[in-house]
Design an enzyme around this catalytic site. Structure first.
Site, PDB file in Angstrom:
ATOM      1  N   ASP A  79       1.915   6.324  11.180  1.00 21.29           N
ATOM      2  CA  ASP A  79       1.507   5.546  12.575  1.00 21.29           C
ATOM      3  C   ASP A  79       1.351   6.560  13.854  1.00 21.29           C
ATOM      4  OD1 ASP A  79       2.001   3.690  10.700  1.00 21.29           O
ATOM      5  OD2 ASP A  79       3.310   2.360  11.676  1.00 21.29           O
TER       6      ASP A  79
ATOM      7  N   LYS B 276      -1.741  -1.018   7.321  1.00 21.02           N
ATOM      8  CA  LYS B 276      -0.686  -1.950   6.971  1.00 21.02           C
ATOM      9  C   LYS B 276      -0.382  -2.808   8.257  1.00 21.02           C
ATOM     10  CE  LYS B 276       2.521   1.421   9.119  1.00 21.02           C
ATOM     11  NZ  LYS B 276       2.825   0.609   9.900  1.00 21.02           N
TER      12      LYS B 276
ATOM     13  N   CYS C 299       9.002   2.361  11.212  1.00 22.97           N
ATOM     14  CA  CYS C 299       8.193   2.646  10.055  1.00 22.97           C
ATOM     15  C   CYS C 299       8.321   3.828   9.404  1.00 22.97           C
ATOM     16  CB  CYS C 299       6.587   2.706  10.730  1.00 22.97           C
ATOM     17  SG  CYS C 299       6.204   1.191  11.106  1.00 22.97           S
TER      18      CYS C 299
END
Ligand code: VGL
Ligand code: ZN
Length: 196
Positions: free
Chosen positions: A23, A104, A149
């Protein structure tokens, strides 16, 4: 466990190492809607790490506008990384050449998608399936954010049997409460991650 035969030891191909860039998106960087302090500083380190691995994947938080992940609809987060917005784009300093992208957090009904292993490529391949097919057994993980994450991706990778190395200089924490990043790092180590 039965010891491998010498033939197995000699002929078993050594697994490949993949860099997993978690990310590294605008909304997690200064100026973004869920900014992580110094989030942008991880980009050049991730770019350097690319040169030391066999292959590279990037995950991205890729939310619909309306999702139970967001405060307004029952979650805990301000809107961030909404599909098609600038905030959802990868940070401009990140070198994405040859990186395969896994998206995601796309399910509006689900406050999930913290783990990169929930990610799916443009062709519909899941992250684990992709890594296995490529012969990967070791992951080097960096990106954002340490306490969400990155942590979930590391723990999930270990659970699925990968060796996992965390690039500690190439991660940053949200730290909703001070110390969350440190705590997350400790959890990762206790689960079997190695720090570099
Ligand atoms: C993340 C909070 C909400 C992350 C994603 O990428 O760590 N954190 N959504
Ligand atoms: Zn999110």
């Amino acid at each position: 466990m039965v010891a491998p035969s010498s033939e197995e030891v000699m002929t078993k191909p050594k697994g490949k190492t993949a860099l997993v860039m978690v990310d590294p998106q605008n909304d997690f960087c200064p100026g973004g809607s869920l900014a992580v302090k110094d989030g942008d500083k991880v980009m050049s380190l991730l770019n350097d790490l690319k040169k030391k691995v066999d292959l590279v994947v990037a995950t991205r938080d890729w939310h619909p506008k309306i999702t139970k992940h967001f405060k307004e609809f029952g979650g805990i987060w301000p809107p961030h990384c909404v599909q098609g917005t600038r905030g959802a784009e990868f940070h401009p300093d990140l070198d994405l050449e040859d990186a395969v992208i896994f998206s995601k957090g796309t399910d509006p009904e689900d406050d999930a998608g913290y783990s990169g292993f929930d990610g799916v490529s443009a062709l519909g391949t899941g992250l684990e399936e992709y890594l296995r097919l490529a012969g990967v057994d070791t992951l080097v993980v960096g990106g954002l954010a340490t306490d969400y994450c990155v942590k979930e991706t590391v723990l999930e990778g270990l659970k699925r049997g990968f060796k996992v190395v965390v690039a500690v200089d190439a991660i940053r924490a949200v730290d909703l409460e001070p110390g969350n990043g440190e705590k997350a790092l400790k959890e990762m180590v206790e689960a079997g991650a190695v720090l570099i």
